[in-house]
Design a protein around this motif. Structure first.
Motif, PDB file in Angstrom:
ATOM      1  N   ASN A 198       0.823  -1.278  -0.062  1.00  0.00           N
ATOM      2  CA  ASN A 198      -0.027   0.072  -0.018  1.00  0.00           C
ATOM      3  C   ASN A 198       0.813   1.162  -0.082  1.00  0.00           C
ATOM      4  O   ASN A 198       0.599   2.297  -0.736  1.00  0.00           O
ATOM      5  CB  ASN A 198      -0.965   0.013   1.175  1.00  0.00           C
ATOM      6  CG  ASN A 198      -2.487  -0.801   0.932  1.00  0.00           C
ATOM      7  OD1 ASN A 198      -3.193  -0.167   0.429  1.00  0.00           O
ATOM      8  ND2 ASN A 198      -2.242  -2.097   1.217  1.00  0.00           N
ATOM      9  N   ILE A 199       1.835   1.298   0.757  1.00  0.00           N
ATOM     10  CA  ILE A 199       2.787   2.631   0.792  1.00  0.00           C
ATOM     11  C   ILE A 199       3.544   2.551  -0.608  1.00  0.00           C
ATOM     12  O   ILE A 199       3.616   3.625  -1.204  1.00  0.00           O
ATOM     13  CB  ILE A 199       3.876   2.357   1.914  1.00  0.00           C
ATOM     14  CG1 ILE A 199       3.235   2.374   3.164  1.00  0.00           C
ATOM     15  CG2 ILE A 199       4.889   3.311   1.684  1.00  0.00           C
ATOM     16  CD1 ILE A 199       4.206   2.112   4.517  1.00  0.00           C
ATOM     17  N   ARG A 214       2.471   1.921  -3.407  1.00  0.00           N
ATOM     18  CA  ARG A 214       1.388   2.280  -4.262  1.00  0.00           C
ATOM     19  C   ARG A 214       1.205   1.118  -5.247  1.00  0.00           C
ATOM     20  O   ARG A 214       0.778   1.309  -6.439  1.00  0.00           O
ATOM     21  CB  ARG A 214       1.711   3.519  -5.167  1.00  0.00           C
ATOM     22  CG  ARG A 214       1.847   4.803  -4.393  1.00  0.00           C
ATOM     23  CD  ARG A 214       2.300   5.943  -5.397  1.00  0.00           C
ATOM     24  NE  ARG A 214       2.346   7.144  -4.650  1.00  0.00           N
ATOM     25  CZ  ARG A 214       2.720   8.212  -4.853  1.00  0.00           C
ATOM     26  NH1 ARG A 214       2.631   8.549  -6.174  1.00  0.00           N
ATOM     27  NH2 ARG A 214       2.832   9.351  -4.049  1.00  0.00           N
ATOM     28  N   ARG A 230       2.102   6.798   2.045  1.00  0.00           N
ATOM     29  CA  ARG A 230       1.838   6.547   0.614  1.00  0.00           C
ATOM     30  C   ARG A 230       1.983   7.853  -0.493  1.00  0.00           C
ATOM     31  O   ARG A 230       2.440   7.746  -1.343  1.00  0.00           O
ATOM     32  CB  ARG A 230       0.385   5.749   0.067  1.00  0.00           C
ATOM     33  CG  ARG A 230       0.092   5.333  -1.144  1.00  0.00           C
ATOM     34  CD  ARG A 230      -1.257   4.897  -1.478  1.00  0.00           C
ATOM     35  NE  ARG A 230      -2.364   5.845  -0.883  1.00  0.00           N
ATOM     36  CZ  ARG A 230      -3.752   5.307  -0.624  1.00  0.00           C
ATOM     37  NH1 ARG A 230      -3.897   4.046  -0.795  1.00  0.00           N
ATOM     38  NH2 ARG A 230      -4.426   6.070  -0.010  1.00  0.00           N
ATOM     39  N   TYR A 247       5.492   8.739  -0.647  1.00  0.00           N
ATOM     40  CA  TYR A 247       6.396   7.739  -0.971  1.00  0.00           C
ATOM     41  C   TYR A 247       7.207   8.372  -2.406  1.00  0.00           C
ATOM     42  O   TYR A 247       6.699   8.502  -3.335  1.00  0.00           O
ATOM     43  CB  TYR A 247       5.588   6.562  -1.460  1.00  0.00           C
ATOM     44  CG  TYR A 247       6.564   5.367  -1.864  1.00  0.00           C
ATOM     45  CD1 TYR A 247       7.272   4.477  -1.219  1.00  0.00           C
ATOM     46  CD2 TYR A 247       6.436   5.252  -3.376  1.00  0.00           C
ATOM     47  CE1 TYR A 247       8.097   3.551  -1.669  1.00  0.00           C
ATOM     48  CE2 TYR A 247       7.275   4.158  -3.884  1.00  0.00           C
ATOM     49  CZ  TYR A 247       7.845   3.374  -3.047  1.00  0.00           C
ATOM     50  OH  TYR A 247       8.944   2.240  -3.478  1.00  0.00           O
TER      51      TYR A 247
END
Length: 588
Positions: A426-427, A429, A481, A484
């Motif tokens: 999730n972080i 993407r 996210r 990032y």
């Protein structure tokens, strides 16, 4: 020379046209199969009229072996055309799936009502029709005149009888098209509405259950479902009536053709073999038309799916994959921007003009309903109903390749949406996970130590939509996210809404780090304390800019005692703190 518009093909039509060679080959195999369909007729004629009269076993064996060989060729042709159509359907799906995926998400983002699942359902429906019995009926139908000609060769009366029944079947198919089109469309729309309503509510099942809202929403869903059942029942009843009439005509044709042949045999105008062959031949001649009637509902569904998918691909064409630009610096300019929404008379944003240099932090303030979240989406280029120009590095934001631009943008919406997968995915993407960048982003969001306390650390699955995490944890992961890869333009919409003091301190530190790296940050907030990290202030009221400029200058203008303006229009020099009770006593 420019191609006239009426010669231009849509993306979907062009994709189908690219497989014209395969369709021509299918047509050739269909020709072989249909010509060899005359084999049983000729075999019957020879057995009844030659073998039985001559009683020659050798002739029977030779004819039987030849017939078996022709049957094998016919089966091979049937198998090859089926295999080729299945392969074509798979290749069509592979060719269009990426484009349909992108277009469906753009359509959903524009609030046009389209959904990715609906678009792929349409693509699947088209592919299934191309590999089903319905398409075979269209390939076999052109050979019906050949069978009619053979019937005329046996006897003109049999040919006329065959034409009469063919016209009746064609009229029935036309009647079905005229009368099943609207009911089928209504049933499809009602079913989609009921399904969309249910899926939307299931995403908030915990809220519905906890506050006893399930019963009320079930009644609303039941009304939509009942409408679907009613419209679908009407369409199916009409379709079944047409199929019943078609079956009556088919059995009547078989019996009457046999009776007509028997009458000709009695009059000595036809042999017994010809009588049997004519019956089989007429059945085969009318089979494609009968198959069209039976598969008409499937054809209607495919037609609607084709029209929806074609229109979506026209409205949201594939972006130029060769479009490449240098990395943006983050300078943002808005010129005469208006943002509206369906069903709303007044614009949400009204004539927004501002220019924000790269590497600055802008705090966006204003009361609830002033258009701050809409402005965030406009800055990201994801608000559909927008007029005016949004420039990123003096280039319209819609002119960028979104796949290329994505890593340079960071966005944290109010409603944090995480996806099924691990924390690291999730972080990152859901791209290639770079452990160093993931840890850096997590540390920037003050999340690293908390993640290490999870059983699997960064590989911990978060469940569907992140339902295994608290609101604050989801907010921090969403923030990680957004930052990032150190994006050049970061828009944070109420990033501290679910954060405690420690989380808010980590947020301010993250913003300072982004600024130090040259990122442009828009911080939308209700908390005056967040203004301490801002270089500029942008204040909205009723969708208009009432103050915009360096932080200290705007604060000084608001704190200065001035009389209330007679015109509440937008003028930073006449803004008083009384106009904005939500941002009074701002720290200098």
């Amino acid at each position: 020379m420019k191609t006239p518009d009426f010669f231009k093909r849509s993306e979907l039509t062009s994709a189908l046209w690219a497989f014209r060679r395969e369709f021509f080959i299918v047509g050739a195999f269909s020709m072989i199969a249909n010509v060899l369909m005359l084999t049983p007729t000729l075999y019957m004629l020879q057995v009844y009229d030659r073998v039985l009269s001559s009683q020659s076993e050798l002739t029977l064996i030779a004819m039987s072996l030849l017939t078996l060989f022709l049957f094998a060729v016919m089966a091979f042709a049937e198998w090859m055309r089926s295999r080729l159509l299945v392969s074509t359907g798979v290749r069509l799906d592979e060719q269009l799936s990426t484009q349909v995926f992108n277009a469906s998400f753009e359509a959903h983002l524009s609030q046009s009502g389209a959904s990715p699942s609906r678009a792929f359902g349409d693509l699947i429906q088209i592919r299934q029709f191309l590999t089903g019995n319905g398409i075979f009926a269209f390939f076999d139908a052109p050979w019906t005149p050949i069978y009619m000609a053979v019937l005329f060769f046996l006897h003109p009366m049999l040919g006329v009888l065959g034409i009469v029944f063919a016209l009746i079947q064609a009229a029935l198919a036309w009647f079905g098209h005229r009368h099943t089109l609207a009911p089928s469309e209504a049933a499809t729309k009602a079913g989609a509405d009921a399904s969309t309503f249910l899926q939307g509510k299931l995403r908030n099942a915990e809220v519905l259950e906890s506050m006893g809202m399930v019963h009320n929403l079930r009644d609303r869903w039941a009304a939509r479902h009942q409408l679907h059942l009613s419209t679908s029942g009407d369409a199916q009843q009409l379709q079944h009536r047409i199929m019943a009439v078609s079956k009556f005509i088919r059995y009547t044709q078989q019996s009457l053709s046999l009776g007509a042949g028997a009458l000709l045999v009695i009059d000595g105008q036809l042999s017994p073999g010809g009588m049997i062959a004519a019956n089989v031949l007429m059945t085969r001649a009318l089979a494609p038309i009968d198959m069209m009637v039976g598969s008409w509902r499937q054809f209607i569904g495919m037609r609607f799916a084709f029209a929806r998918l074609e229109q979506m691909l026209i409205d949201y064409p594939e972006r130029d994959p060769a479009l490449k630009r240098v990395a943006p610096t983050g300078a943002v300019t808005l010129q005469d921007v208006f943002a509206t929404a369906p069903g709303r008379a007044d614009p949400i944003l009204k004539n927004i003009n501002l220019s924000v240099p790269a590497g600055t932090v802008t705090a966006v303030l204003g009361p609830s309903g002033s258009g701050k979240s809409t402005l965030a989406r406009v800055l990201m280029g994801i608000w559909p109903d927008r007029a005016g120009t949004v420039l990123l590095d003096q280039l319209p934001i819609e002119g960028w390749n979104r796949v290329e631009l994505g890593p340079y943008l960071g966005y944290l919406p109010q409603d944090i949406e995480l996806f099924e997968g691990s924390i690291a995915e999730n972080i990152a993407r859901f791209g290639e996970v770079d452990p160093a960048k993931v840890i850096e982003a997590a540390q920037s969001a003050g999340l690293h130590d908390m993640i290490l306390r999870f059983p699997k650390g960064y590989d911990t699955p978060i469940g569907e939509a992140g339902n295994l995490l608290s609101g604050g944890q989801r907010q921090r992961i969403g923030l990680a996210r957004a930052v990032y890869g150190n994006p050049q333009l970061v828009v944070l919409d109420e990033p501290n809404a679910n954060l405690d003091d420690a989380g808010e301190a980590a947020l301010f530190k993250t913003i300072a780090q982004l600024k130090a790296k040259g990122s442009t940050v828009f911080l939308i907030t209700h908390r005056p304390g967040a203004i301490s990290v801002a270089d500029r202030l942008l204040i909205l009221r009723d969708g208009q800019v009432v103050a915009n400029g360096p932080r200290d200058a705007v604060i000084a203008a608001m704190q200065a005692p001035r009389p209330a303006p007679t015109n509440p229009a937008v003028n930073p020099a006449t803004v008083s703190s009384a106009q904005f009770p939500g941002v009074t006593a701002l720290p200098a």
